[in-house]
Design an enzyme around this catalytic site. Sequence first.
Site, PDB file in Angstrom:
ATOM      1  N   SER A 128       0.840  -1.193   0.000  1.00 51.68           N
ATOM      2  CA  SER A 128       0.000   0.000   0.000  1.00 51.68           C
ATOM      3  C   SER A 128       0.882   1.253   0.000  1.00 51.68           C
ATOM      4  O   SER A 128       1.781   1.360  -0.810  1.00 51.68           O
ATOM      5  CB  SER A 128      -0.949  -0.066   1.202  1.00 51.68           C
ATOM      6  N   ASP A 155       0.458  -4.220  -3.974  1.00 53.28           N
ATOM      7  CA  ASP A 155      -0.651  -3.274  -4.139  1.00 53.28           C
ATOM      8  C   ASP A 155      -0.229  -1.864  -3.689  1.00 53.28           C
ATOM      9  O   ASP A 155      -0.891  -1.237  -2.852  1.00 53.28           O
ATOM     10  CB  ASP A 155      -1.902  -3.757  -3.390  1.00 53.28           C
ATOM     11  N   HIS A 230      -7.446  -5.221  -1.454  1.00 58.07           N
ATOM     12  CA  HIS A 230      -6.227  -4.496  -1.109  1.00 58.07           C
ATOM     13  C   HIS A 230      -5.538  -5.007   0.170  1.00 58.07           C
ATOM     14  O   HIS A 230      -4.320  -4.924   0.296  1.00 58.07           O
ATOM     15  CB  HIS A 230      -6.589  -3.021  -0.937  1.00 58.07           C
TER      16      HIS A 230
END
Lengths: 301, 301
Positions: A128, A155, A230
Site C-alpha cells: 500500500s 498493491d 487491497h
Amino acid sequence: MALFEKGELKVRRIQVKKTSSSSTSSPPSPLLIVAPEVEGTYPVLQFLHGWCMLNTSYTDLLELISSHGFVCVAPGDQCDLTTIVTCCGNDDVESAAAVTDWMPSGLQPVLPDKVEPDFTKLALAGHSKGGKTAFALAMGLAETSLKFSCVIGIDPVAGSSVSNQPKPKILSYIPRSFGLTIPVAVIGTGLGSQGKGILPPFAPNGVNHAEFFLESKPPCCYFLAKDYGHADMLDDWMIKLTSWVCKSGEGDKELMRRGVAGIVVAFMRAFLQGDSEDLNAIVKTPGVAPIQLDPVIFVEA
Amino acid sequence: MALFEKGELKVRRIQVKKTSSSSTSSPPSPLLIVAPEVEGTYPVLQFLHGWCMLNTSYTDLLELISSHGFVCVAPGDQCDLTTIVTCCGNDDVESAAAVTDWMPSGLQPVLPDKVEPDFTKLALAGHSKGGKTAFALAMGLAETSLKFSCVIGIDPVAGSSVSNQPKPKILSYIPRSFGLTIPVAVIGTGLGSQGKGILPPFAPNGVNHAEFFLESKPPCCYFLAKDYGHADMLDDWMIKLTSWVCKSGEGDKELMRRGVAGIVVAFMRAFLQGDSEDLNAIVKTPGVAPIQLDPVIFVEA
C-alpha cells in the site's frame, strides 16, 4: 508448486523494541523480524507496512517468505498519531532508511544463533503506502549505506487520486520513468480499485499497481491477484477489521498470502540469488499459483 | 532521415461532401482525403480528428504522411453542435465505422486517376478524443466490413479525469487489457498534461497516452514528444487558435508535424508493409527524429 507452500525452514518471530537508551543496537523503529532458525546465511527483505497498519499484521505473510530462507525485517513505527499527521512528507522514507542503516550493526545480534544476514542480497518491499515508500527509498529519496538489489510493491498506492498525491510525489505518468535501475515486481489486487459500499477505494485507478508497473524500467514483472482485495494478504484478524472499510475477496485469504509470498520468493530467488526457474514457471504458467493471476507480465531487460 | 522529410510523391487534397442524395458514392461524413497523384496502389490510413477540431486542421500532417505513399481519409463531421452534445455516447465510433464501410465502394472513384487503395493494408489513427475513438473502433465497439491492421493514437485522451470518462469507457487500469491484438503505436506529448494558465490540461494524467500504452498488448510502441503540446501537430493556423487555451511548445511546429508523420509512416511501413527498418532505426536511435522523443519504447510480440 512447493514455492506456494510453507517452506522447509522453521522460523522465529523476534520483536525488537525501540529503546530510548543510546545503546548502539537499539533500532530507530520497533521491529518485527522473522528469520529462519536453521544455521545459515540468508538474504534480507526489508518490508514496509501500509498506512495505519501494524507491522505485526503481516506475520503470516512474513513467516511464509522467511520459511523459504529469507530474513524479514519489518519496521513498525509508522502508525502513531505523529506519523499519521506527518505522513505527507518524506518522513516515512527517512524512517525506512534509518532502519536500513541500522541493520549492518544491529540485525545480526538479534537473530537466532548461527543465523547470518547477507547484506549483499538485500530486497525492499512494501504494501500500500509502504509500497510507494519502498519505491521512493529505492530511488534514493533518502540515502542508505546498503544497496537494494530489487524492489517489490504489493498493491502499492501513491495517493487518493491522480491530483491528490502526498509528498514525495513519485509518479510522473511517463512510461519507464522511475529513476530505478534495479529489478521491480508489482503485485496488484483486482478489487483494490473498488470501494466498499460508498467508501472510496484504497488503491484507486491512476495511482495504483498499474501505474507503478508502467513507470518501472525492465526488468520488471507484474502480477494481478484478480479476485482479491487491497488488504487480503494481511493476517486474518486484521482482514476482519479492515473488511469493514476495505473491499475483500470471497476466496480463502491463506491462498492469497501463499500466492503473494510465493511470488515474492520467486522474484527474490531470481534477482538476489540468480535462480530464475520459479519466476519463469509462474510467468509461463500462472496457473501454478494458488490464486488466479491475470495478467502476469514479465518485461525482461 | 528522409522519413522525416516530405516524401517524393506529389499529393492531392480532395474534399468530398456529404450529400443528402441517395447516391451510393456519398460518404456518411464529409471527408478530407489526401492521396498521392502518382499511379500506384497504396495502403490506406483512416484518421479521426480531435474533439471540436476540423479534419482540415490536419492538412499539413496528412500531406506529409501521404507523400510517403499512403491514402489518408479523414472524416470531418464530428464537430457540429449535435455531436458536441452527443459526444458522450458511441456515436463517434459508429460514425467512424460508417466511413470505413463506405470506403470499399466509395473511395476509389474520388481518387486521382490510376491511384488505387489497398484495403488489405488499412491503418486507423486518431488525435486526442479521436485517438480514443480509434482504439474503440479497433476493439470492435462498432462493426466494420474492413479489418484494421494496426492502430495509432496521437496524444489520445479518454476523458477529463480517471473518474470522468465519457462512454464508451475503454480504460480499465489493468496492463495489456485492451481487447486488441493488432499492433499499436502511441505518440504522446510532454506538455499535454499541463494546463494553460488556470485552464485544465487537454490530456490529463491518468487518461492520456501513458495509460493507452499501458493497456496495449505487444507489439506496441510508445513515443513521447517531450517538448510539444497536445495540439502542436495541427496546421499552424489552428495551433494559433488553440494556443489560447491549450499549452503549446516553444519549438518549430513544422518539426513536430514531421516528427509525428515520420513515426506514423515508419509504423505503417512496419505493420502494413512488413518493412521494419525505419521503425527499428527510430527505436534504436531516437535522435534521428527532428524532435526530442523521450522515451521511445518498443515492446515486441
